[in-house]
Design a protein around this motif. Structure first.
Motif, PDB file in Angstrom:
ATOM      1  N   UNK A 120      31.920 -13.200  36.256  1.00  0.00           N
ATOM      2  CA  UNK A 120      32.207 -14.024  37.426  1.00  0.00           C
ATOM      3  C   UNK A 120      30.921 -14.332  38.175  1.00  0.00           C
ATOM      4  N   UNK A 121      30.927 -15.449  38.897  1.00  0.00           N
ATOM      5  CA  UNK A 121      29.853 -15.779  39.824  1.00  0.00           C
ATOM      6  C   UNK A 121      30.484 -16.198  41.147  1.00  0.00           C
ATOM      7  N   UNK A 122      29.722 -16.077  42.212  1.00  0.00           N
ATOM      8  CA  UNK A 122      30.164 -16.478  43.544  1.00  0.00           C
ATOM      9  C   UNK A 122      29.357 -17.697  43.960  1.00  0.00           C
ATOM     10  N   UNK A 123      30.004 -18.860  43.976  1.00  0.00           N
ATOM     11  CA  UNK A 123      29.332 -20.117  44.318  1.00  0.00           C
ATOM     12  C   UNK A 123      29.470 -20.454  45.800  1.00  0.00           C
ATOM     13  N   UNK A 182      25.358 -13.305  37.816  1.00  0.00           N
ATOM     14  CA  UNK A 182      26.658 -13.091  37.181  1.00  0.00           C
ATOM     15  C   UNK A 182      27.024 -11.616  37.266  1.00  0.00           C
ATOM     16  N   UNK A 183      28.243 -11.345  37.663  1.00  0.00           N
ATOM     17  CA  UNK A 183      28.771  -9.983  37.689  1.00  0.00           C
ATOM     18  C   UNK A 183      29.807  -9.834  36.588  1.00  0.00           C
ATOM     19  N   UNK A 184      29.829  -8.690  35.932  1.00  0.00           N
ATOM     20  CA  UNK A 184      30.784  -8.436  34.852  1.00  0.00           C
ATOM     21  C   UNK A 184      31.698  -7.285  35.245  1.00  0.00           C
ATOM     22  N   UNK A 202      27.404 -11.437  44.999  1.00  0.00           N
ATOM     23  CA  UNK A 202      26.543 -12.098  45.960  1.00  0.00           C
ATOM     24  C   UNK A 202      26.361 -13.584  45.642  1.00  0.00           C
ATOM     25  N   UNK A 203      26.292 -14.416  46.687  1.00  0.00           N
ATOM     26  CA  UNK A 203      25.991 -15.835  46.485  1.00  0.00           C
ATOM     27  C   UNK A 203      24.492 -16.027  46.247  1.00  0.00           C
ATOM     28  N   UNK A 239      34.809 -17.784  44.154  1.00  0.00           N
ATOM     29  CA  UNK A 239      34.713 -17.002  42.926  1.00  0.00           C
ATOM     30  C   UNK A 239      35.043 -17.884  41.728  1.00  0.00           C
ATOM     31  N   UNK A 240      34.154 -17.875  40.745  1.00  0.00           N
ATOM     32  CA  UNK A 240      34.307 -18.708  39.561  1.00  0.00           C
ATOM     33  C   UNK A 240      34.154 -17.826  38.318  1.00  0.00           C
ATOM     34  N   UNK A 241      35.109 -17.872  37.433  1.00  0.00           N
ATOM     35  CA  UNK A 241      35.030 -17.130  36.173  1.00  0.00           C
ATOM     36  C   UNK A 241      34.207 -17.946  35.182  1.00  0.00           C
ATOM     37  N   UNK A 242      33.263 -17.281  34.508  1.00  0.00           N
ATOM     38  CA  UNK A 242      32.443 -17.957  33.515  1.00  0.00           C
ATOM     39  C   UNK A 242      32.932 -17.700  32.095  1.00  0.00           C
TER      40      UNK A 242
END
Length: 527
Positions: A414-417, A469-471, A453-454, A390-393
């Motif tokens: 956030x995004x899931x890498x 990207x999910x918010x 989701x990745x 999980x990475x915060x953008x």
């Protein structure tokens, strides 16, 4: 397969370096069970503050260190006889009944990089009788040792070890034992990643049991129904092959049944069925999206005299593609530890190679602070991307609204890498920290992090672009009298054990980690 070595290594909590934010002692938080905040009104966009975030670069402090995440990543392996906490294996007599000491030993032997361990408990002595309280106490003491070292177990209970004569247990024996073990596992589910089906056959791999229960759908269904009903909330179980899962006639339990591949060879070995031309491939693709998937390579020639031991390096990039395609959450680095694992540590992986292979590329992962390309080892890449990442953008907040209403609107992108989506339920909260680092207010966002989701699967025709990207949004109710500098953070705590369970740390060098909170922004409150 011969199981002659069982190992576990510790990656302690020292890897989670807390940012200086005063004394981070706990204090009661004011929780606001508010619904997720509505989207920003267009006319007020100018009042929102934006704070961008970045990932982890190799030249950041600890930028090449493991980033442990609950229930994901590399694992080690250890086993115990439940009767006396000895190992079944002659070459493991230096393993201690004190699980923490065994973890220390195995960490020295295999190095850092994992925060999971396969954990076998052999019930050979009690296969057809009741498990005595002394053995249950032994099992619980091992869980305490894992907790102290910051590990979680890929858990398997087994009768037959391939050394002693196979026991003649019945379906009813297994069901009775599951009933005995269920309360113990529930009490310690903060240190259990998955409870594998186990029980049947040599090493619990569902082959060779005396009564061949693993070949009868009625027996398989009865055992698996009892096991799934005993699982703590949110946990999964696993079986080895799609054909075994397909034998379960009680379809209602299948949403808790994932897979473990105990012979990862990319299809080169006799028992790796997780390949595109296998009839079970569509099932593996489907199940891995939402259920836990674990794996291990075979032992290598330096570890075992077994005729099926492996002698060549399993290619790292091809392995990454397969593990990402099947949404693997965990993988043993004890198996093939003298052939493939050293090969992965020696072989480089560049950002362009990852992109060409349709593998995820985390922000800054392959470049230094000056933007110059930096290669990683294949080992590093696999370690860091198994399961979720999980990475915060960006974080946004509206202080003007807070002054008007006493509620601070916050949004986090956030995004899931990682290779896989998160697969255990977990609260997603936005929190307010005071200058001492104490959580003084929080709000549940209502988000389900399992929806993060990745990117598309490497070996399919999925879209291989960047992950979506999910918010997440919420309004934090400000405590009465809150003034001056505070911090806003994102918290993903253990839902069942918020005080002792492990929270999720995001893959951001720009987000300090304070008492289980990813700190995302500094705010100055005034009313």
């Amino acid at each position: 397969m011969e199981r002659r070595r069982l190992l576990t290594t510790a990656l302690g909590t020292a890897a989670l370096a807390a940012a200086p934010l005063g004394t981070a002692t706990a204090s009661p938080a004011t929780a606001a069970p508010a619904a997720a905040a509505p989207a920003r009104p267009a006319g007020r966009a100018a009042s929102w503050h934006r704070v961008p975030h970045r990932g982890i670069r190799p030249d950041d402090p600890d930028g090449r260190a493991p980033l442990p995440g609950p229930r994901r990543g590399f694992r080690y392996e250890m086993s115990y006889n439940a009767r006396d906490l000895t190992s079944p294996w002659p070459n493991e007599q230096d393993h201690s009944p004190d699980a923490a000491k065994t973890l220390d030993l195995l960490e020295r032997e295999y190095g850092p990089g994992a925060n999971l361990t396969q954990l076998y408990f052999y019930l050979w002595d009690y296969a057809t009788s009741t498990i005595p309280q002394s053995a249950l106490d032994n099992i619980e003491s091992v869980f305490r040792g894992l907790r102290g070292k910051g590990y979680a177990a890929v858990l398997r209970f087994v009768y037959d070890d391939g050394v002693r004569e196979n026991r003649r247990y019945t379906v009813q024996d297994i069901q009775r034992h599951i009933g005995q073990l269920a309360p113990l596992v529930a009490r310690n589910s903060d240190v259990v990643a998955v409870w594998q089906a186990g029980f049947l056959g040599t090493w619990g791999e569902w082959h060779g049991s005396h009564y061949r229960h693993e070949t009868y759908p009625d027996a398989v269904t009865a055992i698996m129904t009892t096991l799934v009903e005993a699982l703590p909330p949110g946990l999964h179980t696993q079986v080895r092959y799609a054909e075994k899962r397909d034998m379960i006639t009680n379809r209602a339990i299948l949403d808790r049944v994932g897979f473990h591949n105990d012979y990862v060879t990319l299809g080169e070995g006799l028992w790796d069925y997780y390949v595109p031309d296998n009839p079970g491939w569509p099932t593996y693709l489907d199940v891995g999206r939402t259920r836990m998937v674990d794996g291990e390579m075979p032992w290598d020639k330096g570890q075992s005299s077994d005729p099926y031991a492996w002698s060549t390096v399993i290619p790292g990039i091809a392995a990454a593609r397969r593990l990402q395609t099947l949404r693997f959450d965990s993988l043993s680095i004890v198996h093939n530890a003298t052939v493939t694992v050293p090969g992965w540590k020696a072989a480089q992986l560049t950002g362009s190679q990852a992109v060409e292979a349709h593998l995820p590329v985390s922000d800054g992962y392959f470049e230094d602070r000056r933007g110059r390309a930096v290669a990683r080892s294949q080992f590093e890449y696999l370690r860091d991307h198994l399961g979720y990442r999980v990475e915060v953008r960006e974080v946004r907040y509206d202080l003007a609204a807070a002054r008007r209403s006493g509620r601070l609107p916050v949004e986090v992108d956030v995004v899931n890498r990682g290779f896989a989506p998160p697969k255990h339920p977990r609260p997603v909260r936005l929190v307010l920290l005071d200058p001492a680092g104490r959580t003084v207010a929080s709000a549940d966002t209502g988000a389900d992090w399992r929806d993060w989701q990745p990117q598309g699967r490497a070996e399919t025709d999925d879209d291989h672009g960047a992950p979506a990207t999910s918010t997440v949004r919420a309004e934090i109710v400000l405590p009465a009298g809150a003034r001056g500098p505070h911090r806003v953070g994102l918290a993903l705590p253990d839902p069942a054990f918020p005080d002792r369970g492990r929270a999720v740390r995001c893959a951001n060098a720009s987000a300090p980690w304070v008492d289980g909170v990813n700190v995302l922004a500094e705010v100055r409150l005034s009313r």
